[in-house]
Motif scaffolding. Structure first.
Motif, PDB file in Angstrom:
ATOM      1  N   GLU A 173       0.826  -1.209   0.000  1.00  0.00           N
ATOM      2  CA  GLU A 173       0.000   0.000   0.000  1.00  0.00           C
ATOM      3  C   GLU A 173       0.858   1.256   0.000  1.00  0.00           C
ATOM      4  O   GLU A 173       1.866   1.351   0.707  1.00  0.00           O
ATOM      5  CB  GLU A 173      -0.928  -0.001   1.217  1.00  0.00           C
ATOM      6  CG  GLU A 173      -1.861   1.211   1.246  1.00  0.00           C
ATOM      7  CD  GLU A 173      -2.988   1.080   2.246  1.00  0.00           C
ATOM      8  OE1 GLU A 173      -3.729   2.067   2.421  1.00  0.00           O
ATOM      9  OE2 GLU A 173      -3.141  -0.001   2.854  1.00  0.00           O
ATOM     10  N   LYS A 174       0.433   2.265  -0.783  1.00  0.00           N
ATOM     11  CA  LYS A 174       1.161   3.526  -0.877  1.00  0.00           C
ATOM     12  C   LYS A 174       0.248   4.734  -0.670  1.00  0.00           C
ATOM     13  O   LYS A 174       0.557   5.834  -1.110  1.00  0.00           O
ATOM     14  CB  LYS A 174       1.851   3.629  -2.237  1.00  0.00           C
ATOM     15  CG  LYS A 174       2.908   2.556  -2.481  1.00  0.00           C
ATOM     16  CD  LYS A 174       3.544   2.693  -3.848  1.00  0.00           C
ATOM     17  CE  LYS A 174       4.569   1.593  -4.082  1.00  0.00           C
ATOM     18  NZ  LYS A 174       5.193   1.697  -5.450  1.00  0.00           N
ATOM     19  N   THR A 175      -0.891   4.527  -0.008  1.00  0.00           N
ATOM     20  CA  THR A 175      -1.838   5.634   0.184  1.00  0.00           C
ATOM     21  C   THR A 175      -1.377   6.628   1.236  1.00  0.00           C
ATOM     22  O   THR A 175      -1.748   7.798   1.191  1.00  0.00           O
ATOM     23  CB  THR A 175      -3.215   5.095   0.610  1.00  0.00           C
ATOM     24  OG1 THR A 175      -3.080   4.423   1.869  1.00  0.00           O
ATOM     25  CG2 THR A 175      -3.771   4.126  -0.429  1.00  0.00           C
ATOM     26  N   GLY A 176      -0.615   6.165   2.213  1.00  0.00           N
ATOM     27  CA  GLY A 176      -0.200   7.040   3.310  1.00  0.00           C
ATOM     28  C   GLY A 176      -1.315   7.361   4.284  1.00  0.00           C
ATOM     29  O   GLY A 176      -1.174   8.268   5.117  1.00  0.00           O
ATOM     30  N   SER A 205      -3.736   2.758   7.087  1.00  0.00           N
ATOM     31  CA  SER A 205      -3.154   1.896   6.056  1.00  0.00           C
ATOM     32  C   SER A 205      -2.973   0.470   6.568  1.00  0.00           C
ATOM     33  O   SER A 205      -2.986   0.214   7.777  1.00  0.00           O
ATOM     34  CB  SER A 205      -1.792   2.446   5.622  1.00  0.00           C
ATOM     35  OG  SER A 205      -1.935   3.649   4.909  1.00  0.00           O
ATOM     36  N   ALA A 207      -1.926   0.588  -5.885  1.00  0.00           N
ATOM     37  CA  ALA A 207      -1.408   0.755  -4.525  1.00  0.00           C
ATOM     38  C   ALA A 207      -1.884   2.039  -3.855  1.00  0.00           C
ATOM     39  O   ALA A 207      -1.707   2.211  -2.636  1.00  0.00           O
ATOM     40  CB  ALA A 207       0.120   0.735  -4.553  1.00  0.00           C
ATOM     41  N   MET A 208      -2.509   2.936  -4.636  1.00  0.00           N
ATOM     42  CA  MET A 208      -3.002   4.194  -4.056  1.00  0.00           C
ATOM     43  C   MET A 208      -4.518   4.337  -4.179  1.00  0.00           C
ATOM     44  O   MET A 208      -5.050   5.439  -4.050  1.00  0.00           O
ATOM     45  CB  MET A 208      -2.288   5.391  -4.702  1.00  0.00           C
ATOM     46  CG  MET A 208      -0.809   5.464  -4.350  1.00  0.00           C
ATOM     47  SD  MET A 208       0.047   6.895  -5.067  1.00  0.00           S
ATOM     48  CE  MET A 208      -0.710   8.239  -4.149  1.00  0.00           C
TER      49      MET A 208
END
Length: 373
Positions: free
Chosen positions: A75-78, A82, A347-348
């Motif tokens: 995951e890259k949403t921040g 998360s 991933a976002m």
């Protein structure tokens, strides 16, 4: 923030792969056990759950299916909520699906309708496929719905939008894993080897002829190789190569044709490059075909609701193992808009959570109408 948005955020933090959804199952069970139990029964099937809410005067059983697994994505949403499971993410919206299903269950435990309701929390939709074996299970067979419904989030539509169509909605899909086995050796002596980088490369090129020359142009198909691995060092000719990909078609007939052509091309490569090959089509999903009568009734209801934006969608090359349920039970699937800048399996991906309560409200109203209260 509604409690079902909170639930979605809790579930988002614990994504698990197919048939490994132990924490997810326990979370769902813990919540379900807080609800009124007088009309509710539950069964466990592997890492899934089946919930039945008895109706007041049942004449049929209405089913709802939700998937519960995540994907092997970092995951890259921040986001502050998360994933806490490294290399795992709910990047296909199953956390949203589950929270909506729990919202609908919650409503009907306190507001029963005439008909019985069965809610299927299905594992392993992303792979290896939970719908087909779940359909064959004794647990579900005892509570088999007479008609069944499901949704899938749609990042491209504004939050709360309902989109679907009668007939074919999602494609037939098949995984594709191919191994080529030859003879390795020194890069300076290629005549003493059977180079599997070259063999695999020729095969990938030939695959492109399947769609252009073997599938009816009025039908549709996609053959994609997404991963190719071969060799270990620059000056050694590889004795092994592996291809991984997918086949997607809009008809079962086109799928059969594509698979037979893949096999024929492999036989040609074996002869041309004096090598061996092994093919595994892995798990394949049957098309999602919305029952025209059931879907027509659903669309009419959606169009009558002033708080719902309805869109007549097109068929898509995405795959969904809900197709195995629709193969046996009349029903339908629809897209639920969640207005994200990033798409499914990204991933976002960050769905607009306002869609959750909108969907719960819509589904409970529709089921109430179906249940003849």
């Amino acid at each position: 923030m509604s409690r079902f948005v909170e639930i979605r955020r809790d579930l988002h933090q614990i994504p698990e792969l197919g048939f490994e959804e132990v924490k997810t199952q326990q979370y769902l069970l813990n919540y379900l056990r807080t609800l009124p139990q007088d009309r509710m029964e539950m069964k466990i099937w592997r890492t899934g759950i089946i919930v039945k809410i008895s109706g007041i005067k049942p004449s049929k059983t209405i089913g709802w299916r939700t998937d519960i697994d995540g994907l092997p994505i970092i995951e890259k949403t921040g986001l502050p909520f998360s994933s806490t499971h490294e290399g795992r993410m709910h990047a296909c919206g199953h956390d949203v699906h589950m929270s909506i299903a729990l919202g609908v269950v919650t409503h009907f435990t306190s507001n029963p309708i005439n008909d019985d309701l069965v809610f299927i929390f299905q594992p392993a939709e992303e792979g290896p496929g939970g719908a087909e074996p779940m359909m064959a299970s004794e647990e579900l067979r005892e509570w088999m719905p007479d008609e069944i419904y499901a949704l899938h989030i749609a990042p491209e539509h504004p939050a709360g939008t309902i989109a679907t169509k009668p007939g074919l909605l999602f494609a037939n899909t098949s995984e594709l894993f191919i191994d080529f086995k030859g003879k390795g050796g020194h890069a300076a002596y290629p005549h003493e080897t059977k180079d599997m980088v070259v063999a695999a490369s020729y095969f990938v090129t030939q695959l492109q002829s399947i769609v252009s020359r073997n599938v009816d142009p009025l039908d549709s198909a996609v053959v994609t190789i997404g991963k190719m691995t071969a060799g270990a060092v620059q000056n050694v000719i590889a004795d092994h190569a592996r291809l991984e990909g997918t086949i997607r078609t809009l008809s079962p007939e086109a799928m059969d044709k594509a698979k037979s052509r893949v096999q024929a091309l492999l036989e040609g490569i074996e002869s041309s490059f004096e090598c061996e090959s092994e093919i595994d089509c892995g798990s394949g999903y049957y098309q999602v075909y919305n029952d025209p009568e059931v879907t027509g009734r659903f669309i009419q209801f959606a169009k009558e609701k002033k708080d719902i934006q309805f869109v007549l969608s097109r068929e898509a090359m995405t795959g969904e193992d809900f197709g195995f349920m629709l193969k046996e039970i009349p029903g339908m699937m629809f897209w639920l808009g969640v207005g994200s800048d990033y798409g499914l399996h990204h991933a976002m991906l960050n769905p607009d959570e306002s869609a959750i309560d909108k969907a719960i409200s819509f589904i409970t109203r529709y089921f109430t109408k179906l249940g003849h209260v």
